[in-house]
Write a protein that holds these residues in place. Sequence first.
Motif, PDB file in Angstrom:
ATOM      1  N   TYR A  90     -25.889  11.879  44.293  1.00 57.72           N
ATOM      2  CA  TYR A  90     -25.496  11.058  43.145  1.00 57.72           C
ATOM      3  C   TYR A  90     -24.627   9.886  43.602  1.00 57.72           C
ATOM      4  O   TYR A  90     -24.812   8.746  43.145  1.00 57.72           O
ATOM      5  N   ARG A  91     -23.692  10.151  44.496  1.00 56.00           N
ATOM      6  CA  ARG A  91     -22.841   9.077  45.006  1.00 56.00           C
ATOM      7  C   ARG A  91     -23.649   8.027  45.750  1.00 56.00           C
ATOM      8  O   ARG A  91     -23.419   6.824  45.608  1.00 56.00           O
ATOM      9  N   GLN A  92     -24.601   8.480  46.579  1.00 57.10           N
ATOM     10  CA  GLN A  92     -25.400   7.531  47.343  1.00 57.10           C
ATOM     11  C   GLN A  92     -26.252   6.665  46.417  1.00 57.10           C
ATOM     12  O   GLN A  92     -26.371   5.449  46.627  1.00 57.10           O
ATOM     13  N   ALA A  93     -26.849   7.273  45.397  1.00 54.79           N
ATOM     14  CA  ALA A  93     -27.649   6.505  44.446  1.00 54.79           C
ATOM     15  C   ALA A  93     -26.782   5.501  43.695  1.00 54.79           C
ATOM     16  O   ALA A  93     -27.197   4.364  43.441  1.00 54.79           O
ATOM     17  N   ARG A  94     -25.569   5.907  43.346  1.00 60.59           N
ATOM     18  CA  ARG A  94     -24.653   4.989  42.671  1.00 60.59           C
ATOM     19  C   ARG A  94     -24.303   3.820  43.582  1.00 60.59           C
ATOM     20  O   ARG A  94     -24.296   2.664  43.140  1.00 60.59           O
ATOM     21  N   ALA A  95     -24.004   4.113  44.844  1.00 59.57           N
ATOM     22  CA  ALA A  95     -23.647   3.054  45.788  1.00 59.57           C
ATOM     23  C   ALA A  95     -24.814   2.090  45.995  1.00 59.57           C
ATOM     24  O   ALA A  95     -24.617   0.865  46.051  1.00 59.57           O
ATOM     25  N   ASP A  96     -26.030   2.606  46.106  1.00 65.79           N
ATOM     26  CA  ASP A  96     -27.204   1.750  46.280  1.00 65.79           C
ATOM     27  C   ASP A  96     -27.387   0.820  45.085  1.00 65.79           C
ATOM     28  O   ASP A  96     -27.671  -0.375  45.244  1.00 65.79           O
TER      29      ASP A  96
ATOM     30  N   LEU B  66     -33.813   1.593  41.440  1.00 69.84           N
ATOM     31  CA  LEU B  66     -32.503   2.106  41.826  1.00 69.84           C
ATOM     32  C   LEU B  66     -31.779   2.733  40.642  1.00 69.84           C
ATOM     33  O   LEU B  66     -31.097   3.758  40.791  1.00 69.84           O
ATOM     34  N   LEU B  67     -31.917   2.135  39.467  1.00 69.35           N
ATOM     35  CA  LEU B  67     -31.318   2.729  38.270  1.00 69.35           C
ATOM     36  C   LEU B  67     -31.978   4.065  37.945  1.00 69.35           C
ATOM     37  O   LEU B  67     -31.300   5.031  37.567  1.00 69.35           O
ATOM     38  N   ALA B  68     -33.289   4.132  38.116  1.00 66.97           N
ATOM     39  CA  ALA B  68     -33.997   5.398  37.877  1.00 66.97           C
ATOM     40  C   ALA B  68     -33.517   6.482  38.832  1.00 66.97           C
ATOM     41  O   ALA B  68     -33.302   7.633  38.438  1.00 66.97           O
ATOM     42  N   ALA B  69     -33.328   6.121  40.095  1.00 67.47           N
ATOM     43  CA  ALA B  69     -32.818   7.095  41.064  1.00 67.47           C
ATOM     44  C   ALA B  69     -31.415   7.540  40.695  1.00 67.47           C
ATOM     45  O   ALA B  69     -31.054   8.727  40.846  1.00 67.47           O
ATOM     46  N   TYR B  70     -30.600   6.617  40.206  1.00 62.13           N
ATOM     47  CA  TYR B  70     -29.234   6.946  39.774  1.00 62.13           C
ATOM     48  C   TYR B  70     -29.261   7.937  38.611  1.00 62.13           C
ATOM     49  O   TYR B  70     -28.501   8.912  38.585  1.00 62.13           O
ATOM     50  N   ILE B  71     -30.147   7.705  37.656  1.00 68.15           N
ATOM     51  CA  ILE B  71     -30.268   8.614  36.506  1.00 68.15           C
ATOM     52  C   ILE B  71     -30.759   9.986  36.953  1.00 68.15           C
ATOM     53  O   ILE B  71     -30.239  11.023  36.527  1.00 68.15           O
ATOM     54  N   GLU B  72     -31.749   9.993  37.823  1.00 75.47           N
ATOM     55  CA  GLU B  72     -32.327  11.263  38.260  1.00 75.47           C
ATOM     56  C   GLU B  72     -31.320  12.090  39.058  1.00 75.47           C
ATOM     57  O   GLU B  72     -31.165  13.298  38.835  1.00 75.47           O
TER      58      GLU B  72
END
Length: 694
Positions: free
Chosen positions: A557-563, A520-526
């Motif tokens: 980006y918002r969705q990845a942050r929320a996840d 999830l952190l990787a998705a947030y960074i990407e």
Amino acid sequence: MPWTTALRSTARAGFTLERAYTEPMRAVRGALGAAIVVFTALALGSPSLATSAAVGAFIAGTATFQRSYRPRPVLALGAAAGLSVSTFVGYLASPWPPLFVLVLGLWAFAAGLAWSLGPTAGVVASTTIAVMLVVVTLPESVPQAAEHAGVIAAGGVVQALLVVVWPVRRWGAQRDALADAYASMADYARRLRDDPFAAFDPEPLMQARSAAALTPGQARRRPAELGGMRAPMERMRPAMAALADPRVGAAEEGPERDRAREILNAAAEVLDAVAHSIRTGDRVSVPEWTYRALAVPATGPVLTGASRQSGRLLIGVLADIAESLESPGGTGEDARQLGNLSRPSVPEMLPLAGHAVRRNWRWSSPVLRHAVRVGAVAAIGEAIGLALPFGHGYWAPLTAVMVMRPDFSQTYSRGVARIAGTVLGVAVASAVIRLAEPNDWVSSALAVLCIGGAYLTLRTGYAAMTACVTMYVVFLLAMDGAALTATGEERVAETLVGGALALAAYALFPTWQTVRLPDLLAAYIETGGRYAAAAVAAFGAPTTADRRAVREALLDYRQARADLLTADQQAAVEPVRHRGLLHSQVTAARSAMAALGRSAMLLEAHLPAPRTDPAPVPGAARFAEALRAETARAAQAVRLDQPVDLSAVRPCYESWTAELPAPAAGSTDPAHLVVRDAGLLADALEGLQDALGD
């Protein structure tokens, strides 16, 4: 954290009762629907038929309480349809216990997969398992089973009709979501007034976007003040941040900073008034001093350069919002440009549902693991219930299924609370029946009162809600002549068995959010890198398509942050820790990514207007590609538990700045603005490397 601490923390949540989450009028409406169906079935049929009617009406009414922006009659009808089918299918398999256990396990597995469609679908699907377990014991033939299924469906129809003829806060969910978003923007403006680097929480805006997705029928009936109001918020967000930030906006001290604070304070007042207007439907009421604060001072403009540009944009958007709400029929030009998000109809959802299930059809998916877990527990619980020397073997699997959720914290908090609530409900209902010996009509009335209590505590205090549900079931069973002592003893014993089975199943076959944090952190960074790259690239060859690309990247980006935020919060109460990624690293990385998002937001504030024909900024596309590539590489390193190296971004940025001529003092040239803000992106990525590079 240790198991004892984790259990204590999650158990406390199940016993918390907050009045702010109760909805008395909806509880009365739901109880009235149950009463209509129960008393009608009792007058025209039998106590067993009234029991089925009560179960159908109660659960169909429960569906209307779920967090959903779909029309609530649709939720009641959908729940009733699922309950009817589960009842009939369950009865057909019930004469052969091994077949019934198999059907129950498969049905529970499918209900677990329904969580891939969202919490509302997951909760409603779970209730169909409970109905299959309880109601199949009431009919004595296939025609009777069909009759019970029809009565259950009738309960859903009655609840749906009541929602139509007695709406409680029409468009209330949509109003609240949009008003909460405006209130959050007002809070953001006040925090920026005192802290120029205050963090922005996008969650209310995400909820407002979900609420803006309408069916065609909803779109025709929607109040004018709910239309087209999200676009101005999105334009305000970067303008406020750019105005407050001393690096790109008003000076840190002096007259410019005072003027920026004055504008932000006035913006907060206007936004609060808009939020109140949306929530209540009243006209906007803004104090006169607020409008005077937004006007240009008599001594002339105080802000200069980029800060003046941001201030003018913010004031203009605020004026458009207030005017759109004060106008009886209009919602502004932005509303016509924005249009409505399309909420698919039920037939259109079928391919979407299939896609959601396929996306979760992997062993690492929490939804698939939950489906396997709940299917196995339902089958094992039913087998144990059949083997026990009781007459109602369904209470063990029923308790286990209703307790289980895809994450640890909810499963354990609900498990402990359900056991306590069931014991309390059995004790109270048993005492009432022994002392009062009520007849069928009085038992039905008591059951309806308990249904009202369950609705009242549905969103808070799972233990209290469980106690009400248990009492209503005991009163219904008393109508059918069940032996009270045996029923109470059986229910308590099997509830303990089912609760223990659910808790043990999660302990033996868990879905820890902690181990998902790296992905999830990787998705947030990407996604953060793609958002920043899209904002920079929009200056390289400005087009309408580039603006759309920035918007789409921002939503990802918002969705990845929320996840990541949700998983991090759930991981905080789990009795495990990740051996590769430390909690302090996740916290530091989130802080660095927040700085990256803020810097991209500043870039977004200076995007050229759609109708202008700005000159492209040389080298912007090249730097954007470097951002995209380096953040994707960093995300892969996080997934593989390798050191993160983002050192290539700084030389690329310096090379870009060297190609451009030095700007004049106070210049608002787009090339100067984008290069200056892009430097903040490089700083944020260096912070990310420091957080994860060791």
